[in-house]
Write a protein that holds these residues in place. Structure first.
Motif, PDB file in Angstrom:
ATOM      1  N   ARG A  77      35.779 -55.534 -28.167  1.00  0.00           N
ATOM      2  CA  ARG A  77      34.865 -55.802 -27.047  1.00  0.00           C
ATOM      3  C   ARG A  77      35.356 -55.008 -25.848  1.00  0.00           C
ATOM      4  N   GLU A  78      34.537 -54.126 -25.382  1.00  0.00           N
ATOM      5  CA  GLU A  78      34.971 -53.184 -24.347  1.00  0.00           C
ATOM      6  C   GLU A  78      34.796 -53.678 -22.915  1.00  0.00           C
ATOM      7  N   TYR A  79      34.354 -54.895 -22.733  1.00  0.00           N
ATOM      8  CA  TYR A  79      34.187 -55.327 -21.354  1.00  0.00           C
ATOM      9  C   TYR A  79      35.480 -55.967 -20.853  1.00  0.00           C
ATOM     10  N   SER A  86      31.627 -44.622 -25.267  1.00  0.00           N
ATOM     11  CA  SER A  86      32.380 -45.783 -25.737  1.00  0.00           C
ATOM     12  C   SER A  86      33.728 -45.360 -26.323  1.00  0.00           C
ATOM     13  N   ALA A 101      30.030 -62.480 -20.302  1.00  0.00           N
ATOM     14  CA  ALA A 101      29.331 -61.648 -21.276  1.00  0.00           C
ATOM     15  C   ALA A 101      28.891 -62.464 -22.487  1.00  0.00           C
ATOM     16  N   VAL A 102      29.720 -63.404 -22.886  1.00  0.00           N
ATOM     17  CA  VAL A 102      29.360 -64.239 -24.033  1.00  0.00           C
ATOM     18  C   VAL A 102      28.188 -65.144 -23.678  1.00  0.00           C
ATOM     19  N   ILE A 108      39.939 -53.071 -20.300  1.00  0.00           N
ATOM     20  CA  ILE A 108      39.758 -54.449 -20.761  1.00  0.00           C
ATOM     21  C   ILE A 108      40.640 -55.416 -19.983  1.00  0.00           C
ATOM     22  N   LYS A 124      35.875 -47.229 -27.948  1.00  0.00           N
ATOM     23  CA  LYS A 124      36.119 -47.764 -29.296  1.00  0.00           C
ATOM     24  C   LYS A 124      35.446 -46.901 -30.362  1.00  0.00           C
ATOM     25  N   ARG A 143      34.716 -61.787 -19.901  1.00  0.00           N
ATOM     26  CA  ARG A 143      34.448 -62.194 -21.286  1.00  0.00           C
ATOM     27  C   ARG A 143      33.550 -63.422 -21.346  1.00  0.00           C
TER      28      ARG A 143
END
Length: 137
Positions: free
Chosen positions: A124-126, A10, A134-135, A64, A12, A131
């Motif tokens: 958020r790394e996606y 990751s 994923a949410v 991203i 982040k 987005r």
């Protein structure tokens, strides 16, 4: 090394770790007696950590937001870094003029490093396009 790690782990968390390590190294340097050895150790540690954020940040921006906007977005990141660098040096000089030493400047740097580590954690790394998916998932 940071770029290689960023392809496997990751980004982040790696960024947060680098900023945390910088914070620890700086705090230890401030609190330790200043000797030629401590300056060399500090220089080696900070030199190893200083530009390690570049491949991780650029990789995170590309991942991203995609390569289509990479130039613009990383340009904004780089510009903001230069602006922050200018303000940091200016503030350091202003505080030196007020207090006749750099101790407060160093401690502000430690605080900024700790804040930098913390603000990377909620990233958020996606990819941007995913987005909503994923949410909802």
């Amino acid at each position: 090394m940071a770029g290689w790690l960023g392809n496997r782990y990751s980004r982040k968390y790696l960024l947060a770790t680098i900023y945390l390590l910088r914070t620890i190294v700086s705090a230890a340097f401030i609190m330790a007696p200043i000797t030629p050895e401590s300056v060399v150790l500090f220089s080696v540690a900070m030199g190893s950590l200083w530009l390690a954020t570049v491949p991780l940040t650029s990789g995170l921006v590309a991942h991203i937001y995609g390569l289509k906007y990479m130039g613009t977005l990383y340009g904004l990141v780089f510009f903001s870094h230069q602006l922050g660098g200018f303000l940091g040096v200016w503030l350091g000089g202003a505080l030196y003029d007020l207090y006749h030493n750099y101790t407060l400047v160093w401690w502000i740097g430690v605080g900024v490093g700790a804040l930098s580590a913390l603000i990377h954690l909620p990233i958020r790394e996606y990819p941007w396009e995913k987005r909503g998916q994923a949410v909802a998932a």
